[in-house]
Design a protein around this motif. Structure first.
Motif, PDB file in Angstrom:
ATOM      1  N   THR A 115      -7.066  -8.942  12.028  1.00  0.00           N
ATOM      2  CA  THR A 115      -6.876  -9.552  13.346  1.00  0.00           C
ATOM      3  C   THR A 115      -7.759  -8.946  14.434  1.00  0.00           C
ATOM      4  OG1 THR A 115      -5.141  -8.013  14.056  1.00  0.00           O
ATOM      5  CG2 THR A 115      -4.443  -9.960  12.778  1.00  0.00           C
ATOM      6  N   GLY A 116      -8.320  -7.765  14.154  1.00  0.00           N
ATOM      7  CA  GLY A 116      -9.100  -7.082  15.183  1.00  0.00           C
ATOM      8  C   GLY A 116      -8.250  -6.201  16.081  1.00  0.00           C
ATOM      9  N   THR A 117      -6.959  -6.232  15.887  1.00  0.00           N
ATOM     10  CA  THR A 117      -6.064  -5.377  16.672  1.00  0.00           C
ATOM     11  C   THR A 117      -5.027  -4.756  15.759  1.00  0.00           C
ATOM     12  OG1 THR A 117      -4.572  -7.226  17.152  1.00  0.00           O
ATOM     13  CG2 THR A 117      -6.282  -6.775  18.760  1.00  0.00           C
ATOM     14  N   PRO A 118      -4.657  -3.497  16.018  1.00  0.00           N
ATOM     15  CA  PRO A 118      -3.580  -2.903  15.215  1.00  0.00           C
ATOM     16  C   PRO A 118      -2.254  -3.516  15.615  1.00  0.00           C
ATOM     17  CG  PRO A 118      -4.311  -1.385  16.912  1.00  0.00           C
ATOM     18  CD  PRO A 118      -5.211  -2.595  16.997  1.00  0.00           C
ATOM     19  N   GLY A 119      -1.276  -3.437  14.741  1.00  0.00           N
ATOM     20  CA  GLY A 119      -0.019  -3.939  15.247  1.00  0.00           C
ATOM     21  C   GLY A 119       1.077  -4.211  14.275  1.00  0.00           C
ATOM     22  N   TRP A 120       0.832  -4.829  13.135  1.00  0.00           N
ATOM     23  CA  TRP A 120       1.944  -5.241  12.289  1.00  0.00           C
ATOM     24  C   TRP A 120       2.319  -4.175  11.281  1.00  0.00           C
ATOM     25  CZ3 TRP A 120      -0.997 -10.369  11.836  1.00  0.00           C
ATOM     26  CH2 TRP A 120      -0.702 -11.160  12.941  1.00  0.00           C
ATOM     27  N   GLU A 121       1.648  -3.013  11.304  1.00  0.00           N
ATOM     28  CA  GLU A 121       2.043  -1.940  10.408  1.00  0.00           C
ATOM     29  C   GLU A 121       3.307  -1.369  10.971  1.00  0.00           C
ATOM     30  OE1 GLU A 121      -2.305  -2.080   9.215  1.00  0.00           O
ATOM     31  OE2 GLU A 121      -1.302  -2.320  11.090  1.00  0.00           O
TER      32      GLU A 121
ATOM     33  N   GLN B 140       0.825  -1.206   0.000  1.00  0.00           N
ATOM     34  CA  GLN B 140       0.000   0.000   0.000  1.00  0.00           C
ATOM     35  C   GLN B 140       0.858   1.253   0.000  1.00  0.00           C
ATOM     36  OE1 GLN B 140      -4.236  -0.301   1.971  1.00  0.00           O
ATOM     37  NE2 GLN B 140      -2.671  -0.752   3.470  1.00  0.00           N
ATOM     38  N   ARG B 141       2.005   1.194   0.661  1.00  0.00           N
ATOM     39  CA  ARG B 141       2.910   2.348   0.748  1.00  0.00           C
ATOM     40  C   ARG B 141       3.845   2.443  -0.450  1.00  0.00           C
ATOM     41  NH1 ARG B 141       5.319   0.726   5.854  1.00  0.00           N
ATOM     42  NH2 ARG B 141       3.519   0.451   7.182  1.00  0.00           N
TER      43      ARG B 141
ATOM     44  N   ALA C 242      -0.844   4.366  -9.592  1.00  0.00           N
ATOM     45  CA  ALA C 242      -0.003   5.510  -9.227  1.00  0.00           C
ATOM     46  C   ALA C 242      -0.794   6.447  -8.323  1.00  0.00           C
ATOM     47  CB  ALA C 242       0.429   6.242 -10.485  1.00  0.00           C
ATOM     48  N   ASP C 243      -0.113   7.051  -7.391  1.00  0.00           N
ATOM     49  CA  ASP C 243      -0.691   8.088  -6.539  1.00  0.00           C
ATOM     50  C   ASP C 243      -0.410   9.417  -7.235  1.00  0.00           C
ATOM     51  OD1 ASP C 243      -1.638   9.723  -4.536  1.00  0.00           O
ATOM     52  OD2 ASP C 243      -0.081   9.205  -3.088  1.00  0.00           O
ATOM     53  N   VAL C 244      -1.393   9.890  -7.991  1.00  0.00           N
ATOM     54  CA  VAL C 244      -1.222  11.074  -8.826  1.00  0.00           C
ATOM     55  C   VAL C 244      -1.414  12.335  -7.987  1.00  0.00           C
ATOM     56  CG1 VAL C 244      -2.122  12.328 -10.832  1.00  0.00           C
ATOM     57  CG2 VAL C 244      -2.007   9.818 -10.867  1.00  0.00           C
ATOM     58  N   ALA C 245      -0.506  13.273  -8.099  1.00  0.00           N
ATOM     59  CA  ALA C 245      -0.581  14.553  -7.397  1.00  0.00           C
ATOM     60  C   ALA C 245      -1.438  15.503  -8.232  1.00  0.00           C
ATOM     61  CB  ALA C 245       0.814  15.120  -7.171  1.00  0.00           C
ATOM     62  N   LEU C 246      -2.727  15.592  -7.904  1.00  0.00           N
ATOM     63  CA  LEU C 246      -3.640  16.428  -8.679  1.00  0.00           C
ATOM     64  C   LEU C 246      -3.167  17.876  -8.784  1.00  0.00           C
ATOM     65  CD1 LEU C 246      -7.138  15.201  -7.458  1.00  0.00           C
ATOM     66  CD2 LEU C 246      -6.006  14.714  -9.627  1.00  0.00           C
TER      67      LEU C 246
ATOM     68  N   GLY D 186      -4.607  12.591   3.465  1.00  0.00           N
ATOM     69  CA  GLY D 186      -4.882  11.940   2.191  1.00  0.00           C
ATOM     70  C   GLY D 186      -5.102  10.456   2.387  1.00  0.00           C
ATOM     71  N   GLN D 187      -5.241   9.741   1.279  1.00  0.00           N
ATOM     72  CA  GLN D 187      -5.413   8.285   1.328  1.00  0.00           C
ATOM     73  C   GLN D 187      -4.191   7.688   2.004  1.00  0.00           C
ATOM     74  OE1 GLN D 187      -6.272   5.286   1.784  1.00  0.00           O
ATOM     75  NE2 GLN D 187      -7.485   4.892  -0.036  1.00  0.00           N
ATOM     76  N   ARG D 188      -4.425   7.022   3.118  1.00  0.00           N
ATOM     77  CA  ARG D 188      -3.314   6.485   3.901  1.00  0.00           C
ATOM     78  C   ARG D 188      -3.233   4.974   3.824  1.00  0.00           C
ATOM     79  NH1 ARG D 188      -3.724   9.209   9.652  1.00  0.00           N
ATOM     80  NH2 ARG D 188      -5.512   7.861   9.725  1.00  0.00           N
ATOM     81  N   GLY D 189      -4.044   4.367   3.022  1.00  0.00           N
ATOM     82  CA  GLY D 189      -4.086   2.913   2.971  1.00  0.00           C
ATOM     83  C   GLY D 189      -5.057   2.394   4.013  1.00  0.00           C
ATOM     84  N   TYR D 190      -5.443   1.165   3.863  1.00  0.00           N
ATOM     85  CA  TYR D 190      -6.392   0.545   4.790  1.00  0.00           C
ATOM     86  C   TYR D 190      -5.674   0.022   6.032  1.00  0.00           C
ATOM     87  CZ  TYR D 190      -9.462   0.763   0.772  1.00  0.00           C
ATOM     88  OH  TYR D 190     -10.210   1.208  -0.293  1.00  0.00           O
ATOM     89  N   PRO D 191      -6.354  -0.002   7.161  1.00  0.00           N
ATOM     90  CA  PRO D 191      -5.742  -0.553   8.391  1.00  0.00           C
ATOM     91  C   PRO D 191      -5.801  -2.081   8.347  1.00  0.00           C
ATOM     92  CG  PRO D 191      -7.964   0.201   8.858  1.00  0.00           C
ATOM     93  CD  PRO D 191      -7.681   0.563   7.423  1.00  0.00           C
TER      94      PRO D 191
END
Length: 163
Positions: free
Chosen positions: A157-163, A15-16, A54-58, A146-151
């Motif tokens: 898993t129901g918990t944040p963590g591996w990002e 995503q990044r 591509a993440d286009v810079a409008l 901006g669009q930061r990607g999905y969690p």
């Protein structure tokens, strides 16, 4: 479908940095190259990864407006929803369309070069007779996030963590 921590790490990294090489991806997620490539291909084959873009810079393309439009359609039969969606899909300016619950039926994200273009688009949509009863427009003044990607970790898993 079962995704493990390496699958999640692959998704987060892609995503990044979707253009990264498999070598860089493997290093970033802690796998050797061959298993990393196999996992990435599997995620593509099962449809978790739909594509790359591509993440286009409008702002680099010139003047533009981003408008969110709340649309209410007149009738609510399945055929009415299908007619609206097919009609809206004919316009490349409508870059996102969501069928939502609440006080209106659809939320559209529209990107146009200016107010005149937006006005003409809304006239064409009304003239197309695709069931629009009412619309309310909200012009974006600025975009603090901006669009930061999905969690991904949280969703899997129901918990944040591996990002």
């Amino acid at each position: 479908m079962s995704l493990d921590q390496f699958d999640i790490k692959i998704l987060v990294h892609l995503q990044r940095a979707g253009r990264c090489s498999n070598v860089d991806l493997a290093a970033a997620v802690g796998l050797s190259e061959s298993p990393c490539l196999a996992r990435t291909k599997r995620l593509q084959e099962i449809g978790v990864i739909r594509g790359y873009g591509a993440d286009v810079a409008l702002e680099k393309l010139g003047d533009h407006l981003i408008v969110f439009c709340e649309v209410t359609i007149g009738n609510h039969r399945l055929s009415d929803f299908a007619r609206f969606e097919a009609g809206a899909g004919r316009y490349p300016e409508i870059v996102e369309c969501y069928n939502v619950s609440g006080g209106y039926d659809y939320l559209l994200k529209i990107v146009v070069p200016g107010m005149g273009h937006f006005h003409a688009l809304m006239e064409r949509l009304r003239d197309d007779d695709i069931g629009i009863e009412k619309f309310v427009s909200r012009i974006v003044l600025r975009q603090p996030l901006g669009q930061r990607g999905y969690p991904v970790s949280l969703l899997v898993t129901g918990t944040p963590g591996w990002e």
